[in-house]
Design a protein around this motif. Structure first.
Motif, PDB file in Angstrom:
ATOM      1  N   ASP A 271      62.062  35.769  13.005  1.00  0.00           N
ATOM      2  CA  ASP A 271      63.137  34.978  13.616  1.00  0.00           C
ATOM      3  C   ASP A 271      62.922  34.895  15.107  1.00  0.00           C
ATOM      4  N   VAL A 272      63.050  33.690  15.634  1.00  0.00           N
ATOM      5  CA  VAL A 272      62.965  33.563  17.090  1.00  0.00           C
ATOM      6  C   VAL A 272      64.381  33.796  17.637  1.00  0.00           C
ATOM      7  N   ILE A 273      64.550  34.904  18.346  1.00  0.00           N
ATOM      8  CA  ILE A 273      65.889  35.214  18.871  1.00  0.00           C
ATOM      9  C   ILE A 273      66.108  34.503  20.201  1.00  0.00           C
ATOM     10  N   LYS A 274      65.088  34.485  21.031  1.00  0.00           N
ATOM     11  CA  LYS A 274      65.245  33.913  22.366  1.00  0.00           C
ATOM     12  C   LYS A 274      63.930  33.308  22.804  1.00  0.00           C
ATOM     13  N   GLU A 275      63.999  32.155  23.453  1.00  0.00           N
ATOM     14  CA  GLU A 275      62.783  31.509  23.948  1.00  0.00           C
ATOM     15  C   GLU A 275      63.120  30.930  25.313  1.00  0.00           C
ATOM     16  N   LYS A 276      62.495  31.469  26.339  1.00  0.00           N
ATOM     17  CA  LYS A 276      62.791  30.972  27.688  1.00  0.00           C
ATOM     18  C   LYS A 276      61.471  30.852  28.443  1.00  0.00           C
ATOM     19  N   GLY A 277      61.020  29.613  28.628  1.00  0.00           N
ATOM     20  CA  GLY A 277      59.730  29.369  29.287  1.00  0.00           C
ATOM     21  C   GLY A 277      58.604  30.012  28.499  1.00  0.00           C
ATOM     22  N   THR A 278      57.888  30.900  29.172  1.00  0.00           N
ATOM     23  CA  THR A 278      56.769  31.557  28.484  1.00  0.00           C
ATOM     24  C   THR A 278      57.170  32.913  27.903  1.00  0.00           C
ATOM     25  N   ASN A 279      58.480  33.218  27.971  1.00  0.00           N
ATOM     26  CA  ASN A 279      58.957  34.470  27.362  1.00  0.00           C
ATOM     27  C   ASN A 279      59.502  34.205  25.964  1.00  0.00           C
ATOM     28  N   LEU A 280      59.147  35.099  25.057  1.00  0.00           N
ATOM     29  CA  LEU A 280      59.526  34.905  23.656  1.00  0.00           C
ATOM     30  C   LEU A 280      60.045  36.211  23.073  1.00  0.00           C
ATOM     31  N   LYS A 281      61.184  36.124  22.384  1.00  0.00           N
ATOM     32  CA  LYS A 281      61.716  37.335  21.746  1.00  0.00           C
ATOM     33  C   LYS A 281      61.839  37.062  20.246  1.00  0.00           C
ATOM     34  N   LEU A 282      61.137  37.882  19.461  1.00  0.00           N
ATOM     35  CA  LEU A 282      61.130  37.669  18.012  1.00  0.00           C
ATOM     36  C   LEU A 282      61.713  38.879  17.295  1.00  0.00           C
ATOM     37  N   GLU A 283      62.362  38.609  16.184  1.00  0.00           N
ATOM     38  CA  GLU A 283      62.793  39.725  15.332  1.00  0.00           C
ATOM     39  C   GLU A 283      62.026  39.598  14.034  1.00  0.00           C
ATOM     40  N   LEU A 284      61.377  40.690  13.635  1.00  0.00           N
ATOM     41  CA  LEU A 284      60.644  40.546  12.389  1.00  0.00           C
ATOM     42  C   LEU A 284      61.013  41.612  11.375  1.00  0.00           C
ATOM     43  N   ASP A 285      61.008  41.175  10.119  1.00  0.00           N
ATOM     44  CA  ASP A 285      61.335  42.073   9.014  1.00  0.00           C
ATOM     45  C   ASP A 285      60.017  42.630   8.497  1.00  0.00           C
TER      46      ASP A 285
END
Lengths: 326, 264
Positions: A271-285
């Motif tokens: 799951d992509v939780i947050k995407e801001k420019g070149t920063n990416l926050k993912l949640e993975l199971d």
């Protein structure tokens, strides 16, 4: 040996239902309607001697009602309970000598007296002989480091100092079981930490069994080995802290700082939780996708920094609350 | 049992001591509260001076007996409000879940609750009562009798406040009922009983027992009568017993609350 036993414990409140406005008020006088609210709906649990147990749940879940039944404040609608082998409804006074209570939202101390005088008053309430009381107070002052403010009137103490004094006052009769209802409410992180140290110390040095309710997950994480989650008056989880983390920590948070922005396709287990420019926050199971699976999807040359962390316990608990609501 | 009673009294006395310590932190307010209560009570005597300048006998009472009536009424009220202030706001205590802290203590909930605060101005009432006794004519015997009757009457006044306030366990807010009952006890206590007739008089010896808290004590002080004395003491025991029974029965219906509360 179980020091707290609850079996099928229920508490129902009869609540008046009123329609909106003045019309509703008139109607409720002429033909009052009531509904039954099940605050605690048949809970079973045991607490062993020397445990520090977290008793948590969202607002209105039934935590305080349960504690109030166990301490003899409220009569249960049905069910059985025993604290230190005493039935709180039948032998409230006998039980009161053996338990201590701190309600973070309710002050028990006299505001115009110093903590020292308050401790003396509580000693009288628990029939502790004068000399013994003085010895105990001196000991508590040393152990819990109250020297700086023990002779200052309670009304002039900071909130943190007051709560510390409240906790020590509840220990004056050396209770075997201590009920702490949100003891760290409204405190700053440093004071919270002091209170936690105090709780740990009394558990270790006096072998006090502690039942703690708190909305602060750090309290639970740092103090308790076992957690009971209550929601809508029912126990939804009763497990060790270790199991809770193990079973619910399948999810990982991946924070990536990239050179160039990428369009991340949504895939099962990621799951992509947050995407801001070149920063990416993912949640993975991790049951569906491993960390290496994810990393394969990104060009290693494009990664500047990566951080992998567990889902915060706060989120886990809030997910459990939400699941129950569904 | 005896030790338990002794310990309960010790805690009640400590509460009173701490209450006094709190009130004495502001010396001026403390002295003013007491003095103004004495002056307030004294001002009512002026109307009686005027009335007795016109007539020698009102409702079967001489002027001195009216002074005694005021003395007993004031010290009864004073004793009740000084030692058991919280009995007069017990409805609020029940409704707002303020009984929790007493319920977790190994003491009697009702006694701990009603003795947990004092009313300073009531000291003025007690002093005024003894000043009236002094004017009436003080001896060791009637000083003891006066004190005993003020205590027994005060306990009846407190019991009635508890009974009416405890209705909150069943009907929600009973503060206005309790306030009305407590007011009636005060209002009727300062008139000679001879002016009341028929049904009013019956009410004053039953439902609003001013007759037992004030009138009978005046009769006893004027001319000692063992029957009246027994009635006063037995009634006192009856009202205390009833107050405890009703409060304890209601306590099973107590529903607490989650209000933020502080003990001032």
């Amino acid at each position: 040996m179980a020091v707290i036993e609850a079996k099928g414990l229920k508490k129902e409140f009869k609540v008046k239902v009123k329609e909106k406005g003045i019309k509703g008020s008139l109607k409720s006088i002429l033909r009052p309607k009531y509904k039954i609210v099940k605050a605690v709906n048949g809970i079973d649990f045991n607490v062993e001697e020397g445990e520090i147990i977290a008793f948590i749940g969202p607002n209105g879940a039934g935590k305080s009602t349960t504690i109030k039944m166990l301490t003899g404040i409220l009569y249960p609608s049905s069910g059985e309970m025993k604290v230190l082998d005493i039935d709180p409804t039948k032998n409230r006074k006998k039980l009161a000598y053996k338990i201590g209570t701190v309600f973070g939202q309710k002050e028990q101390l006299w505001m115009h007296l110093t903590p020292y005088d308050n401790f003396k008053f509580f000693s009288a309430i628990y029939d502790i002989p004068e000399k013994e009381a003085e010895e105990r107070i001196e000991n508590f002052i040393k152990v819990f480091e109250l020297e700086k403010f023990v002779n200052t009137p309670v009304r002039n103490l900071s909130l943190g100092q007051r709560i510390r004094a409240e906790i020590v006052a509840s220990l004056i009769h050396e209770p075997k079981v201590l009920f702490l209802d949100e003891p760290t409410i409204g405190l700053d992180p440093i004071v919270k930490d002091n209170i936690r140290k105090l709780i740990k110390k009394m558990n270790k040095e006096l072998n006090t069994t502690i039942l703690l309710t708190s909305h602060d997950v750090s309290d639970i994480e740092k103090l308790c080995k076992r957690v009971i989650i209550i929601n809508n008056g029912e126990i939804v989880l009763d497990d060790s802290m270790q199991n809770l983390k193990y079973n619910y920590l399948n999810k990982k948070i991946l924070e990536l700082r990239l050179k160039d922005k990428i369009n991340f396709e949504k895939e099962e287990g990621i799951d992509v939780i947050k995407e801001k420019g070149t920063n990416l926050k993912l949640e993975l199971d991790t049951r569906i996708k491993s960390i290496s699976d994810v990393l394969k999807l990104i060009d290693p040359e494009n990664i500047i920094d990566i951080n992998i962390s567990n889902t915060p316990l706060e989120e886990i608990i809030s997910d459990i609350y939400k699941e129950e609501r569904k | 049992m005896l030790t338990a009673v002794k310990n309960q009294i010790k805690v009640a006395l400590l509460s009173t001591k701490y209450g006094l310590m709190r009130e004495m932190t502001n010396k001026v307010t403390f002295i003013m509260d007491v003095t103004f209560m004495i002056l307030n009570n004294a001002s009512f005597i002026i109307q009686w001076i005027i009335l007795y300048s016109l007539k020698d006998d009102i409702g079967g009472y001489t002027f001195k007996q009216v002074l005694l009536l005021w003395g007993i009424a004031a010290s009864t009220y004073g004793f009740a409000h000084f030692s058991f202030k919280k009995a007069f706001s017990i409805s609020d205590t029940i409704n707002n879940g303020k009984l929790d802290s007493y319920l977790v203590q190994p003491k009697n909930v009702l006694i701990s609750c009603i003795t947990s605060d004092i009313q300073v101005s009531a000291i003025g009432d007690i002093l005024y009562g003894y000043i009236m006794l002094l004017i009436y004519g003080i001896t060791i015997q009637n000083f003891i009798l006066f004190s005993l009757l003020s205590i027994s009457g005060g306990l009846i006044v407190v019991s009635i406040a508890v009974i009416l306030g405890s209705l909150s366990f069943w009907i929600g807010k009973s503060d206005s009922i309790a306030d009305t009952g407590n007011d009636l006890m005060v209002k009727f206590a300062t008139y000679p009983d001879g002016i009341f007739k028929g049904i009013t008089k019956i009410l004053l010896f039953t439902l609003i027992p001013v007759g037992i808290t004030t009138y009978m004590p005046v009769w006893i002080m004027t001319e000692f009568n063992i029957t009246y004395m027994s009635i006063v003491l037995a009634s006192s025991a009856f009202f205390i017993f009833t107050a405890f029974s009703i409060f304890n029965r209601g306590l099973k219906r107590y529903s607490s609350s989650n209000l933020m509360i502080s003990k001032i």
